[in-house]
Design an enzyme around this catalytic site. Structure first.
Site, mmCIF file in Angstrom:
data_model
loop_
_atom_site.group_PDB
_atom_site.id
_atom_site.type_symbol
_atom_site.label_atom_id
_atom_site.label_comp_id
_atom_site.label_asym_id
_atom_site.label_seq_id
_atom_site.Cartn_x
_atom_site.Cartn_y
_atom_site.Cartn_z
ATOM 1 N N LYS A 138 -5.465 2.032 3.663
ATOM 2 C CA LYS A 138 -4.851 2.539 4.902
ATOM 3 C C LYS A 138 -5.856 3.376 5.687
ATOM 4 C CE LYS A 138 -0.436 2.018 2.674
ATOM 5 N NZ LYS A 138 0.597 2.582 1.790
ATOM 6 N N GLN A 163 2.432 8.572 -0.030
ATOM 7 C CA GLN A 163 2.279 7.367 -0.859
ATOM 8 C C GLN A 163 3.288 7.380 -2.007
ATOM 9 O OE1 GLN A 163 0.243 4.611 -0.245
ATOM 10 N NE2 GLN A 163 1.365 3.725 -1.955
ATOM 11 N N ASP A 185 5.994 5.316 8.472
ATOM 12 C CA ASP A 185 6.164 4.380 7.365
ATOM 13 C C ASP A 185 7.647 4.059 7.156
ATOM 14 O OD1 ASP A 185 4.912 2.786 5.458
ATOM 15 O OD2 ASP A 185 5.091 4.274 3.865
#
Ligand code: NAP
Length: 279
Positions: free
Chosen positions: A55, A99, A122
């Site tokens: 990312k 994450q 996200d």
């Protein structure tokens, strides 16, 4: 039967990134600074570290900055919440990525939900999920939103089609089902307690494999001409959750593994961060 169409997520991600690069240039030229995606990695899980690295590299490719925050395995929920509060309050940061998964002592749901809605690029917050489900403006969970971009880019018909989504996780199966529903599919959601899974998959015009088990969806379950979307990725076997080796020739279109859903997940995260910066 005709050759199936390969839904090339890698090529689409490349195209998406090229478009994002020029949008980021415009943001910079307007004097709004460089968009920043903050990534938080808690603990030392090697695959999570790899995903965060990927990312970070994608940010660089589209001209954005990534701010990498690493926290130790022993981090508490309170410490992680404090870090998220800090990033929520930082005007230089447009997007926050926590994450998944975090170490077991942390309340992951509470931490996800602490991310400010406008920085939830996200698509992991309950609020963002609810708004997406209601067809209101919100960033979608990156993997299913990336899948929807593939479906749209290749002109796959969704209206009136029966989609069978195998998996109901908060980041993948559940939002996937709602996104397809919002595009006029009739949706069946399957999970580990589903009875007659093969019979249900056999009725699907669109099959989404989001199970987390290599080659779990068998060729015998696939209806001729179905569209196969394989969200799984098992690097050790270089395969996904659908037995594409035997099933792809039965389909009208399919996402390859690798090179299908994975690249579009990252490109979607980048696109949503750029959108957050543009807003
Ligand atoms: P997950 O949280 O483990 O969820 C797996 C889902 O599959 C659960 O809902 C589970 O049902 C269901 N399931 C398990 N065994 C089953 C069975 N025998 N029959 C029917 N359903 C079954 O996994 P995830 O995070 O959603 O990820 C799924 C896959 O997508 C993995 O391969 C992962 O690597 C991949 N993934 C890829 C990306 C990407 O960027 N490409 C991103 C995220 C995930 P229950 O709810 O009943 O337990």
């Amino acid at each position: 039967m005709n050759q199936p169409l390969i839904l090339d997520g890698k090529a689409l991600a490349k195209k998406t990134e090229a478009d994002l690069l020029s949008r980021v240039e415009k943001i910079k030229a307007a004097g709004k600074g460089t968009p920043v995606l903050a990534t938080i990695l808690v603990g030392s899980d090697p695959s999570s570290a790899t995903y965060v690295n990927m990312k970070g590299k994608a940010c660089a490719r589209v001209g954005m900055e990534s701010r990498r925050i690493e926290m130790p395995e022993t981090t508490t929920t309170a410490e992680l919440l404090a870090k998220i509060d800090e990033l929520n309050a930082d005007p230089a940061v447009q997007g926050i990525l926590l994450q998944h998964p975090v170490p077991h002592q942390i309340d992951e749901r509470e931490c996800f939900d602490r991310i400010a809605l406008e920085k939830d690029v996200d698509g992991v917050t309950c609020l963002g999920f609810g708004r997406m489900a209601m067809n209101e403006r919100a960033f979608g969970s990156a993997t299913p939103a990336g899948i929807m971009s593939i479906i749209e880019a290749y002109g796959i018909e969704t209206r009136g089609k029966h989609a069978v989504v195998i998996g109901r996780s908060p980041i993948l199966g559940k939002p996937m089902a709602l996104m397809l529903l919002n595009k006029d599919c009739t949706v069946t959601i399957c999970h580990s307690r589903t009875a007659n899974l093969p019979e249900l998959v056999k009725q699907a015009d669109i099959v989404v494999g989001a199970v987390g088990k290599p080659k779990f969806v068998k060729a015998e379950w696939i209806k001729d001409g179905a569209v196969l979307i394989d969200a799984g990725y098992h690097p050790q076997y270089q395969c996904g959750d659908i037995d594409l080796e035997n099933a792809s020739h039965l389909s009208s279109a399919y996402t390859p593994v690798p090179g299908g859903v994975g690249p579009m997940t990252i490109a979607t995260l980048m696109r949503q961060t750029v959108e957050a910066a543009e807003r």
